[in-house]
Design a protein around this motif. Structure first.
Motif, PDB file in Angstrom:
ATOM      1  N   PHE B   8       0.845  -1.206   0.000  1.00  0.00           N
ATOM      2  CA  PHE B   8       0.000   0.000   0.000  1.00  0.00           C
ATOM      3  C   PHE B   8       0.877   1.252   0.000  1.00  0.00           C
ATOM      4  O   PHE B   8       0.693   2.162  -0.803  1.00  0.00           O
ATOM      5  N   SER B   9       1.871   1.274   0.915  1.00  0.00           N
ATOM      6  CA  SER B   9       2.796   2.425   1.003  1.00  0.00           C
ATOM      7  C   SER B   9       3.535   2.640  -0.313  1.00  0.00           C
ATOM      8  O   SER B   9       3.669   3.774  -0.778  1.00  0.00           O
ATOM      9  N   HIS B  10       4.032   1.546  -0.887  1.00  0.00           N
ATOM     10  CA  HIS B  10       4.768   1.659  -2.154  1.00  0.00           C
ATOM     11  C   HIS B  10       3.876   2.247  -3.243  1.00  0.00           C
ATOM     12  O   HIS B  10       4.300   3.094  -4.017  1.00  0.00           O
ATOM     13  N   ASP B  11       2.630   1.785  -3.265  1.00  0.00           N
ATOM     14  CA  ASP B  11       1.706   2.273  -4.298  1.00  0.00           C
ATOM     15  C   ASP B  11       1.422   3.772  -4.113  1.00  0.00           C
ATOM     16  O   ASP B  11       1.322   4.517  -5.088  1.00  0.00           O
ATOM     17  N   VAL B  12       1.273   4.189  -2.861  1.00  0.00           N
ATOM     18  CA  VAL B  12       1.017   5.612  -2.598  1.00  0.00           C
ATOM     19  C   VAL B  12       2.224   6.440  -3.061  1.00  0.00           C
ATOM     20  O   VAL B  12       2.063   7.473  -3.718  1.00  0.00           O
ATOM     21  N   LEU B  13       3.415   5.965  -2.736  1.00  0.00           N
ATOM     22  CA  LEU B  13       4.630   6.674  -3.178  1.00  0.00           C
ATOM     23  C   LEU B  13       4.688   6.762  -4.703  1.00  0.00           C
ATOM     24  O   LEU B  13       5.034   7.807  -5.264  1.00  0.00           O
ATOM     25  N   TYR B  14       4.343   5.650  -5.334  1.00  0.00           N
ATOM     26  CA  TYR B  14       4.347   5.627  -6.800  1.00  0.00           C
ATOM     27  C   TYR B  14       3.350   6.668  -7.347  1.00  0.00           C
ATOM     28  O   TYR B  14       3.654   7.399  -8.292  1.00  0.00           O
ATOM     29  N   LEU B  15       2.163   6.720  -6.715  1.00  0.00           N
ATOM     30  CA  LEU B  15       1.139   7.681  -7.165  1.00  0.00           C
ATOM     31  C   LEU B  15       1.624   9.121  -6.997  1.00  0.00           C
ATOM     32  O   LEU B  15       1.371   9.968  -7.848  1.00  0.00           O
ATOM     33  N   ILE B  16       2.289   9.379  -5.876  1.00  0.00           N
ATOM     34  CA  ILE B  16       2.806  10.735  -5.641  1.00  0.00           C
ATOM     35  C   ILE B  16       3.814  11.089  -6.747  1.00  0.00           C
ATOM     36  O   ILE B  16       3.745  12.168  -7.337  1.00  0.00           O
ATOM     37  N   HIS B  17       4.715  10.163  -7.020  1.00  0.00           N
ATOM     38  CA  HIS B  17       5.690  10.385  -8.099  1.00  0.00           C
ATOM     39  C   HIS B  17       4.977  10.624  -9.423  1.00  0.00           C
ATOM     40  O   HIS B  17       5.317  11.524 -10.173  1.00  0.00           O
ATOM     41  N   SER B  18       3.981   9.783  -9.672  1.00  0.00           N
ATOM     42  CA  SER B  18       3.318   9.861 -10.963  1.00  0.00           C
ATOM     43  C   SER B  18       2.497  11.157 -11.103  1.00  0.00           C
ATOM     44  O   SER B  18       2.510  11.787 -12.161  1.00  0.00           O
ATOM     45  N   LEU B  19       1.823  11.568 -10.026  1.00  0.00           N
ATOM     46  CA  LEU B  19       1.077  12.832 -10.067  1.00  0.00           C
ATOM     47  C   LEU B  19       2.022  14.014 -10.277  1.00  0.00           C
ATOM     48  O   LEU B  19       1.723  14.929 -11.041  1.00  0.00           O
ATOM     49  N   GLN B  42      12.964  10.283   3.614  1.00  0.00           N
ATOM     50  CA  GLN B  42      12.076  10.877   4.630  1.00  0.00           C
ATOM     51  C   GLN B  42      10.612  10.747   4.210  1.00  0.00           C
ATOM     52  O   GLN B  42       9.743  10.445   5.037  1.00  0.00           O
ATOM     53  N   MET B  43      10.364  10.959   2.927  1.00  0.00           N
ATOM     54  CA  MET B  43       8.977  10.865   2.445  1.00  0.00           C
ATOM     55  C   MET B  43       8.461   9.433   2.615  1.00  0.00           C
ATOM     56  O   MET B  43       7.327   9.215   3.052  1.00  0.00           O
ATOM     57  N   GLU B  44       9.308   8.455   2.291  1.00  0.00           N
ATOM     58  CA  GLU B  44       8.919   7.052   2.454  1.00  0.00           C
ATOM     59  C   GLU B  44       8.603   6.758   3.929  1.00  0.00           C
ATOM     60  O   GLU B  44       7.620   6.087   4.241  1.00  0.00           O
ATOM     61  N   PHE B  45       9.430   7.311   4.815  1.00  0.00           N
ATOM     62  CA  PHE B  45       9.236   7.124   6.253  1.00  0.00           C
ATOM     63  C   PHE B  45       7.873   7.694   6.681  1.00  0.00           C
ATOM     64  O   PHE B  45       7.123   7.055   7.427  1.00  0.00           O
ATOM     65  N   VAL B  46       7.556   8.876   6.178  1.00  0.00           N
ATOM     66  CA  VAL B  46       6.292   9.530   6.553  1.00  0.00           C
ATOM     67  C   VAL B  46       5.095   8.732   6.025  1.00  0.00           C
ATOM     68  O   VAL B  46       4.121   8.494   6.750  1.00  0.00           O
ATOM     69  N   ILE B  47       5.190   8.298   4.777  1.00  0.00           N
ATOM     70  CA  ILE B  47       4.079   7.522   4.187  1.00  0.00           C
ATOM     71  C   ILE B  47       3.854   6.232   4.986  1.00  0.00           C
ATOM     72  O   ILE B  47       2.716   5.847   5.279  1.00  0.00           O
ATOM     73  N   ASP B  48       4.962   5.569   5.362  1.00  0.00           N
ATOM     74  CA  ASP B  48       4.847   4.351   6.186  1.00  0.00           C
ATOM     75  C   ASP B  48       4.170   4.657   7.524  1.00  0.00           C
ATOM     76  O   ASP B  48       3.344   3.897   8.005  1.00  0.00           O
ATOM     77  N   LYS B  49       4.551   5.789   8.093  1.00  0.00           N
ATOM     78  CA  LYS B  49       4.018   6.182   9.398  1.00  0.00           C
ATOM     79  C   LYS B  49       2.491   6.392   9.313  1.00  0.00           C
ATOM     80  O   LYS B  49       1.745   5.965  10.196  1.00  0.00           O
ATOM     81  N   VAL B  50       2.048   7.050   8.258  1.00  0.00           N
ATOM     82  CA  VAL B  50       0.607   7.281   8.086  1.00  0.00           C
ATOM     83  C   VAL B  50      -0.095   5.940   7.873  1.00  0.00           C
ATOM     84  O   VAL B  50      -1.142   5.666   8.477  1.00  0.00           O
ATOM     85  N   THR B  51       0.512   5.100   7.020  1.00  0.00           N
ATOM     86  CA  THR B  51      -0.105   3.798   6.710  1.00  0.00           C
ATOM     87  C   THR B  51      -0.329   2.984   7.981  1.00  0.00           C
ATOM     88  O   THR B  51      -1.353   2.318   8.136  1.00  0.00           O
ATOM     89  N   GLN B  52       0.638   3.063   8.895  1.00  0.00           N
ATOM     90  CA  GLN B  52       0.550   2.271  10.130  1.00  0.00           C
ATOM     91  C   GLN B  52      -0.699   2.591  10.954  1.00  0.00           C
ATOM     92  O   GLN B  52      -1.218   1.715  11.647  1.00  0.00           O
ATOM     93  N   VAL B  53      -1.157   3.844  10.915  1.00  0.00           N
ATOM     94  CA  VAL B  53      -2.284   4.218  11.780  1.00  0.00           C
ATOM     95  C   VAL B  53      -3.644   4.129  11.068  1.00  0.00           C
ATOM     96  O   VAL B  53      -4.671   4.397  11.678  1.00  0.00           O
ATOM     97  N   LEU B  54      -3.624   3.723   9.809  1.00  0.00           N
ATOM     98  CA  LEU B  54      -4.915   3.588   9.113  1.00  0.00           C
ATOM     99  C   LEU B  54      -5.675   2.378   9.668  1.00  0.00           C
ATOM    100  O   LEU B  54      -5.049   1.426  10.143  1.00  0.00           O
ATOM    101  N   PRO B  55      -7.001   2.422   9.618  1.00  0.00           N
ATOM    102  CA  PRO B  55      -7.784   1.317  10.189  1.00  0.00           C
ATOM    103  C   PRO B  55      -7.423  -0.028   9.560  1.00  0.00           C
ATOM    104  O   PRO B  55      -7.259  -0.117   8.337  1.00  0.00           O
ATOM    105  N   GLU B  56      -7.311  -1.046  10.389  1.00  0.00           N
ATOM    106  CA  GLU B  56      -6.957  -2.393   9.907  1.00  0.00           C
ATOM    107  C   GLU B  56      -7.986  -2.891   8.881  1.00  0.00           C
ATOM    108  O   GLU B  56      -7.631  -3.595   7.943  1.00  0.00           O
ATOM    109  N   ALA B  57      -9.245  -2.495   9.101  1.00  0.00           N
ATOM    110  CA  ALA B  57     -10.324  -2.973   8.211  1.00  0.00           C
ATOM    111  C   ALA B  57     -10.057  -2.642   6.752  1.00  0.00           C
ATOM    112  O   ALA B  57     -10.482  -3.348   5.834  1.00  0.00           O
TER     113      ALA B  57
END
Lengths: 134, 125
Positions: B8-19, B42-57
């Protein structure tokens, strides 16, 4: 579910974190850009240079709309509405699309909004270039 | 980190790059660092950090249909947040915490609404 008072206070502090210095000038620039684009005019290079940062600020102010009636904000309701209109201008095609689908309420926005915004800007730019006297 | 969250994190990073490549023609790391005021690490670290707190569902197979949409929302919201920030600003960590809290809250609401709607539909059928 209604956000807690603490949640509201955090969001207001977050959304207003960049309201210092020449922020009103920056907001006015974005609103003027919207007016120009509405009139099918292109943007100047100087207007485009800081557009992303300034638009991000406008988005934050527009997000204060839900707190405008119940909180004493450092931004006037009129300015929030102007920012809201600016955001609607850029993101409305997406809004219209989401109204049309069953689960759209859940999607909030569509991926194309940011791309659409800059495609629109680059199209305007292209039009402006084409209209230059040769 | 669970593999589904890592993906999920990798995909978000890819989207940011692509946008950013679409929007500003900024495809190199240097250009992105200039826009966002953070290095790619640092950006990868931040994206991972956000991903960690997203709902498990969100990462359950039943939510797979909405995950692509959430990634796009995440990428866009992050761009609009980070473009106003600098990593070395004294308020950055506080601003980041608030961004994460608000974003996670909004996604949680999205999940709650989705669940109640599914529940309602199940009852109706």
């Amino acid at each position: 579910m209604k956000p807690s008072k603490e949640d509201e206070a955090i969001e207001i502090a977050f959304r207003t974190r960049n309201l210092e210095g020449n922020w009103q000038v920056r907001v006015t620039k974005v609103i003027n850009c919207c007016d120009k684009l509405n009139r099918q005019e292109g943007l100047l290079e100087a207007e485009k240079a800081d557009f992303l940062q300034d638009y991000a600020l406008v988005r934050d102010i527009a997000a204060l709309k839900k707190y405008a009636q119940s909180h004493d904000l450092s931004v006037s309701v009129q300015l929030i509405d102007q920012c809201r209109h600016a955001v609607d201008y850029f993101e409305k095609p997406v809004y219209a699309a989401k109204q049309a689908t069953l689960f759209a309420r859940e999607t909030v926005f569509h991926r194309d909004d940011l791309q659409a915004l800059f495609t629109r800007l680059s199209l305007q730019d292209g039009r402006q270039l084409n209209n230059r006297p040769k | 980190m669970q593999s589904v969250k890592r993906d999920f994190s990798h995909d978000v990073l890819y989207l940011i790059h692509s946008l950013c490549a679409t929007a500003f023609g900024a495809s190199s790391d240097d250009k992105l660092e200039k826009i966002f005021g953070v290095s790619m690490v640092q950006m990868e670290f931040v994206i991972d950090k956000v991903t960690q707190v997203l709902p498990e569902a969100l990462f359950a197979p039943s939510y797979h249909h909405a995950l692509e949409e959430i990634k796009n929302i995440f990428a866009r919201e992050f761009i609009f947040f980070q473009v106003q920030e600098k990593w070395n600003d004294p308020h950055y960590q506080e601003n980041l915490s608030n961004f994460i809290r608000i974003f996670a809250r909004d996604i949680q609401r999205h999940v709650d609404r989705s669940s109640s709607q599914t529940f309602k539909m199940n009852k109706e059928f």
